[in-house]
Design a protein around this motif. Structure first.
Motif, PDB file in Angstrom:
ATOM      1  N   CYS A  53      -1.927   2.250  -5.192  1.00 24.68           N
ATOM      2  CA  CYS A  53      -1.043   1.458  -4.325  1.00 24.68           C
ATOM      3  C   CYS A  53      -0.209   0.504  -5.194  1.00 24.68           C
ATOM      4  O   CYS A  53      -0.683   0.023  -6.231  1.00 24.68           O
ATOM      5  N   CYS A 111      -7.796  -1.230  -0.332  1.00 20.97           N
ATOM      6  CA  CYS A 111      -7.683  -0.514   0.946  1.00 20.97           C
ATOM      7  C   CYS A 111      -8.402   0.827   0.909  1.00 20.97           C
ATOM      8  O   CYS A 111      -8.563   1.475   1.933  1.00 20.97           O
ATOM      9  N   HIS A 160       0.814  -1.220   0.000  1.00 25.92           N
ATOM     10  CA  HIS A 160       0.000   0.000   0.000  1.00 25.92           C
ATOM     11  C   HIS A 160       0.845   1.266   0.000  1.00 25.92           C
ATOM     12  O   HIS A 160       0.372   2.344   0.360  1.00 25.92           O
ATOM     13  N   CYS A 162      -7.527   0.976  -4.899  1.00 31.50           N
ATOM     14  CA  CYS A 162      -7.044  -0.251  -4.245  1.00 31.50           C
ATOM     15  C   CYS A 162      -8.119  -0.775  -3.292  1.00 31.50           C
ATOM     16  O   CYS A 162      -8.987  -0.029  -2.851  1.00 31.50           O
TER      17      CYS A 162
HETATM   18 ZN   LIG Z   1      -3.902  -0.031  -0.955  1.00 36.09          ZN
END
Ligand SMILES: [Zn+2]
Length: 387
Positions: free
Chosen positions: A264, A259, A247, A257
């Motif tokens: 990332c 996340c 990340h 991403c």
């Molecule tokens: Zn990420």
């Protein structure tokens, strides 16, 4: 900080250096321990005295192999004691559960892998894992009450404070604390950690980084993560998610991403991303295994794509190496087997890290392959359960 406690911490670190060396290389003389740890003769002698008193090591003349010396008494060696009982390692991957039962030095007694889809239902997966631990123990001829502890690999970051998995990764596990749930099913202590951390423990204890104390293990597979060992100990960070290399942002306005951020590194180099980049050039479905076989046959497209991924990963690792000055970088995970990817990581570290840092670093392939998480889980159980 009182002087006494920092001195005790130093002694603890040095005792760990001795037990780590004995675990890696087997019984040895005090003189070998002096050479292997770089500690003084007096310090080694005093610490070995501590370890004998606490029951962690014993004196022996048995090297575990025939004594080669001619006449005279065999030399007195120092060896780790083997505590009673067994531990189990449980690796919960995205498509499998693997269970190993091992002795208290990590020697595997029996192992089994079941292919199941673990993502949708955490509770059913843990039922299955508990059943496997009992069956594999049976297969190893181990009575149920010999099991002392279980180490467990979960395929996602684990928050140390809540003991729950990170958000947005495995929806079927959201309300579960995996270690607590497995403990309830088996009745012994269960310690959980993520695949990159356990891969690092495994390769340091039994694989490519055996005997090294400052190691970065990078897992390149469906995700990208790093496990960091500093001074012989796993560095987990405040909440247990240190090493989230996947990340690091590499493209300001890149792909979104899982996340929630954009651009990332993982969005560029995950196995699924690399396969989708390659797929249009090949007939039939391209798996990681098939791509690795094509690479071995000299396929230029696969080599180029794996090499570009390695350069991107190596660029991020160069910064981490500048901060940590590790001795070994182990490249693991399904794509860790790619020589193009590893060579490119090496080139990027050489190009972007401080030259002395790069020169001190070895970049090697993981030796334990798919077994790394379960071997690490066994190591974790053995490390935590004490003697
Ligand atoms: Zn990420």
């Amino acid at each position: 900080m009182p002087h006494g406690s920092s001195l005790e911490r130093l002694r603890e670190t040095n005792r760990r250096a001795i037990t780590t060396l004995l675990a890696a290389d087997g019984p040895m003389s005090r003189a070998d321990l002096v050479r292997g740890t770089g500690l003084s003769r007096t310090t080694v002698s005093s610490l070995v005295g501590d370890l004998i008193a606490s029951g962690h090591v014993v004196e022996t003349t048995d090297r575990g192999r025939p004594h080669k010396g001619g006449s005279g008494r065999p030399p007195l060696l120092v060896a780790l004691t083997v505590p009673a009982g067994v531990v189990a390692g449980v690796d919960v991957g995205h498509g499998h559960v693997r269970v190993a039962v091992a002795d208290r030095r990590g020697g595997a007694l029996a192992e089994r892998t079941d292919g199941i889809d673990v993502d949708p239902d955490g509770a059913a997966t843990l039922d299955h894992a508990a059943r496997m631990v009992r069956e594999v123990s049976d297969a190893a001829g181990v009575p149920a009450d010999d099991l002392r502890a279980v180490g467990m690999c979960v395929p996602a970051p684990l928050d140390r404070r809540s003991a729950r998995l990170g958000t947005g990764i495995l929806p079927g596990w959201r309300e579960l604390s995996p270690a607590e749930e497995l403990h309830r099913r088996l009745g012994v202590p269960v310690f959980a950690d993520n695949d990159a951390n356990l891969g690092a423990l495994a390769e340091v204890g039994h694989g490519a980084a055996k005997g090294s104390t400052d190691v970065i293990y990078v897992k390149v597979a469906s995700g990208l993560g790093a496990g960091i060992v500093l001074g012989g100990r796993l560095h987990r960070g405040t909440t247990g998610i240190a090493g989230e290399l996947g990340h690091v942002q590499v493209v300001e306005d890149g792909q979104v991403c899982r996340c929630g951020n954009r651009g990332c590194l993982e969005t560029l180099v995950s196995a699924s991303r690399l396969m989708s980049v390659l797929q249009p050039a090949y007939d039939g479905e391209l798996s990681v295994e098939r791509a690795l076989a094509l690479e071995e046959d000299g396929d230029a497209g696969v080599r180029r794509v794996f090499s570009d991924a390695g350069l991107a990963i190596g660029r991020a690792l160069a910064d981490l190496c500048n901060s940590l000055n590790p001795e070994v970088l182990v490249v693991g995970g399904s794509l860790g087997a790619s020589p193009s990817l590893r060579d490119a990581i090496r080139s990027a570290v050489d190009r972007y890290a401080q030259p002395d840092t790069a020169a001190a670093l070895r970049v090697v392939a993981g030796q334990l392959g798919k077994r790394a998480p379960v071997v690490g889980a066994v190591s974790l159980a053995n490390a935590r359960v004490g003697v």
